[in-house]
Scaffold this active site. Structure first.
Site, PDB file in Angstrom:
ATOM      1  CE  LYS A 133      -4.460  -1.939   0.952  1.00 10.18           C
ATOM      2  NZ  LYS A 133      -5.501  -1.668   1.363  1.00 10.18           N
TER       3      LYS A 133
ATOM      4  CE  LYS B 274      -6.068  -7.881  -1.515  1.00 13.07           C
ATOM      5  NZ  LYS B 274      -7.182  -7.498  -0.775  1.00 13.07           N
TER       6      LYS B 274
ATOM      7  CE  LYS C  31     -14.015  -4.108   0.521  1.00 13.60           C
ATOM      8  NZ  LYS C  31     -12.891  -3.509   1.701  1.00 13.60           N
TER       9      LYS C  31
HETATM   10  P1  ATP Z   1      -8.918  -2.781  -0.108  1.00  8.19           P
HETATM   11  O1  ATP Z   1      -8.938  -2.719  -1.505  1.00  8.19           O
HETATM   12  O2  ATP Z   1      -9.546  -1.493   0.317  1.00  8.19           O
HETATM   13  O3  ATP Z   1      -7.703  -3.173   0.704  1.00  8.19           O
HETATM   14  P2  ATP Z   1     -10.026  -5.269  -0.057  1.00  8.19           P
HETATM   15  O4  ATP Z   1     -10.792  -5.553  -1.318  1.00  8.19           O
HETATM   16  O5  ATP Z   1      -8.850  -5.913   0.179  1.00  8.19           O
HETATM   17  O6  ATP Z   1     -10.103  -3.876   0.428  1.00  8.19           O
HETATM   18  P3  ATP Z   1     -10.669  -5.709   3.039  1.00  8.19           P
HETATM   19  O7  ATP Z   1     -11.917  -5.129   3.395  1.00  8.19           O
HETATM   20  O8  ATP Z   1      -9.376  -5.202   3.463  1.00  8.19           O
HETATM   21  O9  ATP Z   1     -10.951  -5.917   1.419  1.00  8.19           O
HETATM   22  O10 ATP Z   1     -10.879  -7.327   3.370  1.00  8.19           O
HETATM   23  C1  ATP Z   1     -12.009  -7.965   3.920  1.00  8.19           C
HETATM   24  C2  ATP Z   1     -11.941  -9.336   3.671  1.00  8.19           C
HETATM   25  O11 ATP Z   1     -11.795  -9.993   2.614  1.00  8.19           O
HETATM   26  C3  ATP Z   1     -10.546  -9.963   4.373  1.00  8.19           C
HETATM   27  O12 ATP Z   1     -11.057 -11.284   5.273  1.00  8.19           O
HETATM   28  C4  ATP Z   1      -9.626 -10.154   3.154  1.00  8.19           C
HETATM   29  O13 ATP Z   1      -8.733 -11.232   3.664  1.00  8.19           O
HETATM   30  C5  ATP Z   1     -10.606 -10.847   2.133  1.00  8.19           C
HETATM   31  N1  ATP Z   1     -10.024 -10.456   0.871  1.00  8.19           N
HETATM   32  C6  ATP Z   1     -10.028  -9.375   0.134  1.00  8.19           C
HETATM   33  N2  ATP Z   1      -9.600  -9.505  -1.187  1.00  8.19           N
HETATM   34  C7  ATP Z   1      -9.634 -10.858  -1.301  1.00  8.19           C
HETATM   35  C8  ATP Z   1      -9.581 -11.658  -2.416  1.00  8.19           C
HETATM   36  N3  ATP Z   1      -9.205 -11.204  -3.362  1.00  8.19           N
HETATM   37  N4  ATP Z   1      -9.649 -12.900  -2.322  1.00  8.19           N
HETATM   38  C9  ATP Z   1     -10.215 -13.469  -1.062  1.00  8.19           C
HETATM   39  N5  ATP Z   1     -10.365 -12.578   0.142  1.00  8.19           N
HETATM   40  C10 ATP Z   1     -10.049 -11.391   0.113  1.00  8.19           C
END
Ligand code: ATP
Ligand code: LTN
Length: 350
Positions: A131, A213, A216
């Site tokens: 990040k 990965k 969002k």
């Molecule tokens: P950001 O993009 O803002 O970092 P994010 O999409 O990575 O957000 P988080 O809110 O940080 O999502 O994570 C929520 C949950 O979703 C966590 O348990 C994280 O491990 C899971 N997660 C996030 N992205 C993935 C993915 N691509 N595949 C599986 N699990 C995920």
């Protein structure tokens, strides 16, 4: 005030009975709408586990401040995520769904834990490195101490199990290290939590860059599918998913695009990879994409309908928010009082 609460977890506490079920804690940042990755890596598992545990699911809004957010949008996203937890099947009368910022003990314990965490440990965190390389100028201290706030979330509730995606494994390890370090000095203050990372769905890849990965906060909306995307949008995004110039459907790490689509299909159908490969033998990428899109649309539809219904019932959702945050505060404050006493902070004078 608490006598009105109906949470099973809470009632057992009041009656002085031992809480027999183990505790699950997890959370999501309101940095956007829940994606297919968040759903398969986290939310779907929460729903599957919910009956066997006392569950606490936070909308971790304080964490999302590590990236600049637009206030009105943050407010909406946070509420939508809380409603989506419920729409996906979390029972807010039985389990706890709440906003992290409604429980001041999170920030309070995070400060304490910062004093028991080493700079070297935080510097090794992959998420921080990734990040901070993406965020250019805004490498703020919150981004660096993100894991201690996450440790506070988990440790406040004496959590047994934390269901998360694969990307959070390292944060779980540091949480355990911090808790063990604290317990070594002060006795058994914190339960040492275990990670729960399901075998399938733990890392769903971006539809546009299948070696990264799905996230969002991706700037390219074609990279992710939202839990609230309309069926035609879901179908379109899957059809646009990056694959390769081959034609045969094989499951291999050097064909990441097609592998990722098979993984998604597998998460929804629960079939083995062999069965899926058999089914699509001799068929083209187009047919696989059509099938993947359809299983997603089918599973998301009832969640979307329930979401719309709940969104209209403002009074009901508000009452849940109030009740759930009271229970969360009650539980968190119990741990916080113990922590302060152990540390030797002066007690309140009544
Ligand atoms: P950001 O993009 O803002 O970092 P994010 O999409 O990575 O957000 P988080 O809110 O940080 O999502 O994570 C929520 C949950 O979703 C966590 O348990 C994280 O491990 C899971 N997660 C996030 N992205 C993935 C993915 N691509 N595949 C599986 N699990 C995920
Ligand atoms: N850091 C997590 C979100 C998160 C979390 C938690 C997950 C914050 N606090 C406590 C589990 C338990 C992420 O997915 N980025």
């Amino acid at each position: 005030m608490y006598a009105k609460l109906t949470h099973k977890l809470y009632l057992l506490e009041v009656k002085g009975m031992k809480v027999v079920k183990k505790v699950i804690y997890s959370g999501m940042q309101p940095t956007g709408v829940i994606t297919l990755g968040n759903y398969l890596g986290a939310l779907k598992n929460w729903v599957n586990l919910k009956d066997d545990y006392n569950c606490i699911f936070g909308v971790v809004d304080l964490h999302s401040l590590t990236v600049r957010q637009e206030p009105a949008q943050l407010r909406k996203q946070a509420r939508d995520i809380l409603i989506l937890y419920i729409a996906a099947g979390i029972d807010p009368e039985e389990n706890i769904v709440y906003f992290q910022s409604h429980v001041p003990a999170h920030a309070e314990l995070a400060w304490v834990l910062n004093c028991y965490t080493y700079m070297g440990e935080l510097s090794r965190m992959t998420q921080f490195k990734e990040k901070s390389s993406k965020q250019g100028e805004n490498i703020n201290a919150g981004l660096y101490t993100y894991p201690t706030l996450m440790a506070a979330d988990i440790l406040l509730y004496q959590t047994d199990l934390v269901p998360v995606g694969d990307d959070q494994k390292q944060h779980l390890e540091i949480t355990r290290d911090i808790a063990q370090r604290f317990n070594q000095v002060y006795g058994d203050v914190f339960k040492i939590p275990e990670p729960y990372i399901a075998k399938s769905g733990a890392r769903i890849m971006s539809l546009q860059e299948p070696t990264k990965k799905m996230s969002k906060s991706d700037t390219n909306p074609n990279g992710y599918i939202h839990l609230l995307d309309e069926p035609d949008v879901i179908m379109k995004k899957i059809k646009r998913a990056v694959t390769d110039s081959n034609r045969e459907i094989v499951y291999s790490a050097d064909r990441p695009g097609i592998k990722s689509l098979i993984d998604i299909y597998q998460c929804f159908t629960q079939e083995s990879i062999e069965t899926i490969l058999d089914r699509f033998q001799g068929k083209g990428y187009g047919e696989l994409k059509q099938a993947v899109g359809e299983v997603i649309v089918e599973e998301f539809k009832p969640i979307q309908n329930k979401f719309k219904e709940l969104q209209k019932d403002k009074a009901y959702v508000d009452s849940l928010i109030k009740k759930n945050s009271e229970t969360a505060n009650y539980l968190a404050n119990k741990t916080m009082r113990k922590v302060k006493k152990k540390l030797g902070l002066p007690p309140l004078v009544k």
